[in-house]
Design an enzyme around this catalytic site. Sequence first.
Site, PDB file in Angstrom:
ATOM      1  N   GLU A  63       0.836  -1.195   0.000  1.00  0.00           N
ATOM      2  CA  GLU A  63       0.000   0.000   0.000  1.00  0.00           C
ATOM      3  C   GLU A  63       0.873   1.249   0.000  1.00  0.00           C
ATOM      4  O   GLU A  63       0.618   2.201  -0.750  1.00  0.00           O
ATOM      5  CB  GLU A  63      -0.928   0.006   1.210  1.00  0.00           C
ATOM      6  N   TRP A  85      -8.686  -1.448   0.140  1.00  0.00           N
ATOM      7  CA  TRP A  85      -9.386  -0.246  -0.329  1.00  0.00           C
ATOM      8  C   TRP A  85     -10.682  -0.557  -1.066  1.00  0.00           C
ATOM      9  O   TRP A  85     -11.372   0.352  -1.531  1.00  0.00           O
ATOM     10  CB  TRP A  85      -8.461   0.576  -1.232  1.00  0.00           C
ATOM     11  N   TYR A 127      -4.362   9.764  -0.896  1.00  0.00           N
ATOM     12  CA  TYR A 127      -2.993   9.976  -0.414  1.00  0.00           C
ATOM     13  C   TYR A 127      -1.944  10.237  -1.497  1.00  0.00           C
ATOM     14  O   TYR A 127      -1.261  11.263  -1.477  1.00  0.00           O
ATOM     15  CB  TYR A 127      -2.550   8.756   0.401  1.00  0.00           C
ATOM     16  N   CYS A 179      -6.388   9.803   6.841  1.00  0.00           N
ATOM     17  CA  CYS A 179      -6.340   9.575   8.287  1.00  0.00           C
ATOM     18  C   CYS A 179      -4.921   9.829   8.794  1.00  0.00           C
ATOM     19  O   CYS A 179      -4.718  10.637   9.690  1.00  0.00           O
ATOM     20  CB  CYS A 179      -6.783   8.156   8.620  1.00  0.00           C
ATOM     21  N   ARG A 200      -5.072  11.751  12.314  1.00  0.00           N
ATOM     22  CA  ARG A 200      -6.237  12.457  12.869  1.00  0.00           C
ATOM     23  C   ARG A 200      -7.312  11.493  13.365  1.00  0.00           C
ATOM     24  O   ARG A 200      -8.036  11.767  14.324  1.00  0.00           O
ATOM     25  CB  ARG A 200      -6.851  13.387  11.821  1.00  0.00           C
ATOM     26  N   ASP A 203      -8.474   3.915  13.565  1.00  0.00           N
ATOM     27  CA  ASP A 203      -9.128   2.636  13.815  1.00  0.00           C
ATOM     28  C   ASP A 203      -8.076   1.771  14.500  1.00  0.00           C
ATOM     29  O   ASP A 203      -7.191   1.211  13.855  1.00  0.00           O
ATOM     30  CB  ASP A 203      -9.581   2.028  12.482  1.00  0.00           C
TER      31      ASP A 203
END
Length: 298
Positions: A63, A85, A127, A179, A200, A203
Amino acid sequence: MRHPEYQYLDLMERVLEQGDARVDRTGVGTRSLFGAMLRFDLSEGTAPILTTKRVYWKTAVKEMLWFLTGGTNLQPLLRENVRIWTDWPLDSYRRETGEAISQEAFEQRIVEDDAFAARWGELGPVYGKQWRRWLGADGHEYDQIGTLVQTLRENPSSRRMLFHGWNVPELGQMALPPCHMVYQYHVTSTGRLNCLLYQRSVDLLLGAPFNFVGATALHLMLADQAGLTPGELVWVGGDVHLYQNHLDQAREQLTREPRPLPRIALTRRGQGIDDYRIEDFTVEGYDPHAAIKADVAV
C-alpha cells in the site's frame, strides 16, 4: 525494558475502559479517546509489526509503495492482491447501480476490465495524489515526497521537512479523507532520521497496525535515499477509537503476551524513491499470535 508493543496494548485497554461512546460517520459507533503518543525505536532494525496478532506486513508495504506512485485507482492494488481499499468503491457501486455484486466479483471486474476499473475503481485524489501531485492554487502540481528527499539530502537541519494530505478543496472528491495525514522528519547531528506521524483518525484494531508498518517502510526508504540511519518513529493519534463491533476482538488481543519484534531491512539501495518494490523488503523473526478477524466500518 518493557516490550514496546505494550504501548499499543495499554492504549487499547484505555480506550476500552475510558473511551467515550460516540455515534460516528459509519453508524457502527465507537469508543473514543482524544490524543495519544507511541514511540518506536527503529535504530536496531526492529520493526513495530505487532505480535499479539498477525499483521500482514507485505500488504501494508505494498500500500505504501502504491501511495508513492501517486496513483488513485484500485486496479494496481488488486493486481498485487491488496484488498484493503475495495470497500469504498464497492459500496459506491452498489448504491449507484443497485446491483448486489459480491466483493470477489467486483474485484475481478476491476482487475480484468480496464474500462470498468476507470469508472468504478477510482478513489479520487487520495494519499498518493496529494503526496506526489498536490494541485496548488497556482495551477501547478507539487511533489511533496520529491521535495522531502531533496531537503533530507541538502538541508537536513531544516524544520520544514514534512508532507501532508489534507488538501481542503479536494476532500469531497476522496473516497476517504486522509487519516494518517502529516509526516514530519528530523535528522539528528549523528545522522539519525526520526519521523513524527500525526494521524487524525485511528481505527485502533485494524488501521493502526498497518499504519505503523507503512510508516516504517517509508522511513527505511527515505533514510536509504538520504544516506541516513533510521532513528525513532513517533506516532501521534487524534481521535483514537475502537468500533463497537471490534470490542470483543480487542479484549481477545489483550489476553496475549507480546513476542519479540521482528527485524526489517532493505535488500538493496533504490536508484530513487520510486525504485523500490516489495521484493526489496525482508522481515525476519516474525512469530506472531494468530490473526484476529474484524469487519471494516465503511
